[in-house]
Motif scaffolding. Structure first.
Motif, PDB file in Angstrom:
ATOM      1  N   THR A   1     -16.713  32.027   1.521  1.00 40.18           N
ATOM      2  CA  THR A   1     -16.784  31.036   0.453  1.00 40.18           C
ATOM      3  C   THR A   1     -15.864  29.888   0.838  1.00 40.18           C
ATOM      4  OG1 THR A   1     -16.622  30.684  -1.925  1.00 40.18           O
ATOM      5  CG2 THR A   1     -14.933  32.066  -0.937  1.00 40.18           C
ATOM      6  N   ILE A   2     -16.001  28.773   0.160  1.00 39.70           N
ATOM      7  CA  ILE A   2     -15.172  27.605   0.438  1.00 39.70           C
ATOM      8  C   ILE A   2     -14.297  27.364  -0.787  1.00 39.70           C
ATOM      9  CG2 ILE A   2     -15.143  25.193   1.120  1.00 39.70           C
ATOM     10  CD1 ILE A   2     -18.131  25.607   1.960  1.00 39.70           C
ATOM     11  N   VAL A   3     -12.971  27.437  -0.603  1.00 45.11           N
ATOM     12  CA  VAL A   3     -12.041  27.278  -1.725  1.00 45.11           C
ATOM     13  C   VAL A   3     -11.133  26.078  -1.492  1.00 45.11           C
ATOM     14  CG1 VAL A   3     -12.033  29.703  -2.397  1.00 45.11           C
ATOM     15  CG2 VAL A   3     -10.428  28.922  -0.703  1.00 45.11           C
ATOM     16  N   PRO A   4     -10.797  25.350  -2.556  1.00 43.97           N
ATOM     17  CA  PRO A   4      -9.836  24.254  -2.419  1.00 43.97           C
ATOM     18  C   PRO A   4      -8.414  24.800  -2.416  1.00 43.97           C
ATOM     19  CG  PRO A   4     -10.646  24.338  -4.656  1.00 43.97           C
ATOM     20  CD  PRO A   4     -11.387  25.386  -3.888  1.00 43.97           C
ATOM     21  N   LEU A   5      -7.570  24.286  -1.522  1.00 46.17           N
ATOM     22  CA  LEU A   5      -6.185  24.739  -1.430  1.00 46.17           C
ATOM     23  C   LEU A   5      -5.216  23.765  -2.077  1.00 46.17           C
ATOM     24  CD1 LEU A   5      -6.124  26.024   2.247  1.00 46.17           C
ATOM     25  CD2 LEU A   5      -6.501  27.309   0.156  1.00 46.17           C
ATOM     26  N   ARG A   6      -5.370  22.471  -1.808  1.00 49.57           N
ATOM     27  CA  ARG A   6      -4.502  21.482  -2.439  1.00 49.57           C
ATOM     28  C   ARG A   6      -5.252  20.172  -2.643  1.00 49.57           C
ATOM     29  NH1 ARG A   6      -0.455  18.863   1.340  1.00 49.57           N
ATOM     30  NH2 ARG A   6      -1.866  18.879   3.076  1.00 49.57           N
ATOM     31  N   LEU A   7      -4.810  19.455  -3.635  1.00 49.20           N
ATOM     32  CA  LEU A   7      -5.345  18.138  -3.972  1.00 49.20           C
ATOM     33  C   LEU A   7      -4.182  17.170  -3.863  1.00 49.20           C
ATOM     34  CD1 LEU A   7      -7.893  16.700  -5.062  1.00 49.20           C
ATOM     35  CD2 LEU A   7      -7.107  17.243  -7.340  1.00 49.20           C
ATOM     36  N   TYR A   8      -4.352  16.086  -3.119  1.00 47.77           N
ATOM     37  CA  TYR A   8      -3.226  15.192  -2.861  1.00 47.77           C
ATOM     38  C   TYR A   8      -3.709  13.781  -2.563  1.00 47.77           C
ATOM     39  CZ  TYR A   8      -4.535  16.335   1.960  1.00 47.77           C
ATOM     40  OH  TYR A   8      -5.234  16.526   3.122  1.00 47.77           O
ATOM     41  N   PHE A   9      -2.774  12.839  -2.616  1.00 48.76           N
ATOM     42  CA  PHE A   9      -3.025  11.473  -2.188  1.00 48.76           C
ATOM     43  C   PHE A   9      -2.430  11.302  -0.808  1.00 48.76           C
ATOM     44  CE2 PHE A   9      -3.442  10.551  -6.763  1.00 48.76           C
ATOM     45  CZ  PHE A   9      -4.632   9.843  -6.729  1.00 48.76           C
ATOM     46  N   LYS A  10      -3.202  10.775   0.125  1.00 52.67           N
ATOM     47  CA  LYS A  10      -2.722  10.494   1.474  1.00 52.67           C
ATOM     48  C   LYS A  10      -2.966   9.017   1.727  1.00 52.67           C
ATOM     49  CE  LYS A  10      -3.257  11.991   6.230  1.00 52.67           C
ATOM     50  NZ  LYS A  10      -3.998  12.904   7.118  1.00 52.67           N
ATOM     51  N   ASP A  11      -1.869   8.270   1.850  1.00 52.31           N
ATOM     52  CA  ASP A  11      -1.943   6.812   2.016  1.00 52.31           C
ATOM     53  C   ASP A  11      -2.798   6.164   0.928  1.00 52.31           C
ATOM     54  OD1 ASP A  11      -0.345   7.021   4.249  1.00 52.31           O
ATOM     55  OD2 ASP A  11      -2.019   7.081   5.647  1.00 52.31           O
ATOM     56  N   GLY A  12      -2.651   6.663  -0.301  1.00 52.22           N
ATOM     57  CA  GLY A  12      -3.323   6.071  -1.446  1.00 52.22           C
ATOM     58  C   GLY A  12      -4.729   6.568  -1.694  1.00 52.22           C
ATOM     59  N   ARG A  13      -5.250   7.437  -0.860  1.00 53.33           N
ATOM     60  CA  ARG A  13      -6.613   7.945  -1.032  1.00 53.33           C
ATOM     61  C   ARG A  13      -6.572   9.419  -1.437  1.00 53.33           C
ATOM     62  NH1 ARG A  13     -10.247   4.274   1.388  1.00 53.33           N
ATOM     63  NH2 ARG A  13      -9.149   2.777   2.704  1.00 53.33           N
ATOM     64  N   ALA A  14      -7.437   9.787  -2.379  1.00 48.54           N
ATOM     65  CA  ALA A  14      -7.472  11.167  -2.864  1.00 48.54           C
ATOM     66  C   ALA A  14      -8.135  12.052  -1.819  1.00 48.54           C
ATOM     67  CB  ALA A  14      -8.236  11.252  -4.173  1.00 48.54           C
ATOM     68  N   LYS A  15      -7.462  13.142  -1.467  1.00 51.86           N
ATOM     69  CA  LYS A  15      -7.971  14.101  -0.486  1.00 51.86           C
ATOM     70  C   LYS A  15      -7.857  15.495  -1.064  1.00 51.86           C
ATOM     71  CE  LYS A  15      -8.083  11.087   3.015  1.00 51.86           C
ATOM     72  NZ  LYS A  15      -9.280  10.754   3.770  1.00 51.86           N
TER      73      LYS A  15
ATOM     74  N   ARG B   1       0.839  -1.204   0.000  1.00 50.02           N
ATOM     75  CA  ARG B   1       0.000   0.000   0.000  1.00 50.02           C
ATOM     76  C   ARG B   1       0.867   1.244   0.000  1.00 50.02           C
ATOM     77  NH1 ARG B   1      -5.651   0.010   1.650  1.00 50.02           N
ATOM     78  NH2 ARG B   1      -5.067   2.188   1.838  1.00 50.02           N
ATOM     79  N   GLU B   2       0.339   2.299  -0.605  1.00 51.88           N
ATOM     80  CA  GLU B   2       1.060   3.581  -0.631  1.00 51.88           C
ATOM     81  C   GLU B   2       1.110   4.179   0.764  1.00 51.88           C
ATOM     82  OE1 GLU B   2       0.192   6.700  -3.429  1.00 51.88           O
ATOM     83  OE2 GLU B   2      -0.661   5.212  -4.778  1.00 51.88           O
ATOM     84  N   ARG B   3       2.201   4.834   1.060  1.00 52.60           N
ATOM     85  CA  ARG B   3       2.353   5.522   2.345  1.00 52.60           C
ATOM     86  C   ARG B   3       2.733   6.978   2.088  1.00 52.60           C
ATOM     87  NH1 ARG B   3      -0.502   3.094   5.579  1.00 52.60           N
ATOM     88  NH2 ARG B   3      -0.063   0.914   5.842  1.00 52.60           N
TER      89      ARG B   3
END
Length: 158
Positions: free
Chosen positions: A105-119, A3-5
């Motif tokens: 308003t609600i803005v996205p700051l970053r998109l990333y994978f954390k332990d293999g899951r998209a967050k 699994r990704e870490r």
């Protein structure tokens, strides 16, 4: 299978920090299709125009561009579809009340994978006025010049 870490950042929204005063940030999961995940694993996404909203007790992310997967076929996704965010009920309620009260308003700051899951990291934000932006840039420039002067002075003293 191993699994990704760890964390792998896919995209950041640097413009959000320039255009908004960020109050509080949250980490949210994303409901994605298979081709979206594959496209993200290639490191392709754009958060610049993205925003989140709360509707009927659920949070959604809109206008985030995840390009179509190049090797996908009829199962491919549309690039700018509305995606559901996975948050706790209390967090959704807090965000919904702040936005409904106005000014936020609600803005996205970053998109990333954390332990293999998209967050996605989202933030409750208040828009900056034009003079606030200029003042922030001026402060940053002043600190940069002061650091440069200190470096030169320290270099001359040696």
């Amino acid at each position: 299978m191993v699994r990704e870490r760890g964390e792998k950042v896919i995209a950041t929204n640097r413009r959000a920090r320039h255009d908004f005063n960020l109050e509080k940030s949250y980490e949210a999961g994303l409901v994605l299709t298979g081709t979206e995940v594959k496209s993200l694993r290639h490191g392709r996404a754009n958060l610049t125009d993205g925003y989140a909203f709360v509707k009927d007790g659920e949070a959604f992310l809109d206008a985030v561009h995840i390009p179509e997967y190049s090797q996908g076929h009829w199962t491919n996704h549309s690039a700018k579809r509305v995606r559901k965010l996975l948050l706790h009920r209390e967090e959704i309620a807090r965000l919904g009340h702040a936005v409904a009260a106005g000014g936020y308003t609600i803005v996205p700051l970053r998109l990333y994978f954390k332990d293999g899951r998209a967050k996605v990291e989202i933030a409750l934000a208040k828009g900056k006025r034009e003079y606030d932006k200029r003042q922030t840039l001026r402060e940053r420039q002043d600190t940069r010049e002061a650091e440069r002067a200190m470096r030169l002075r320290n270099r001359m003293g040696e």
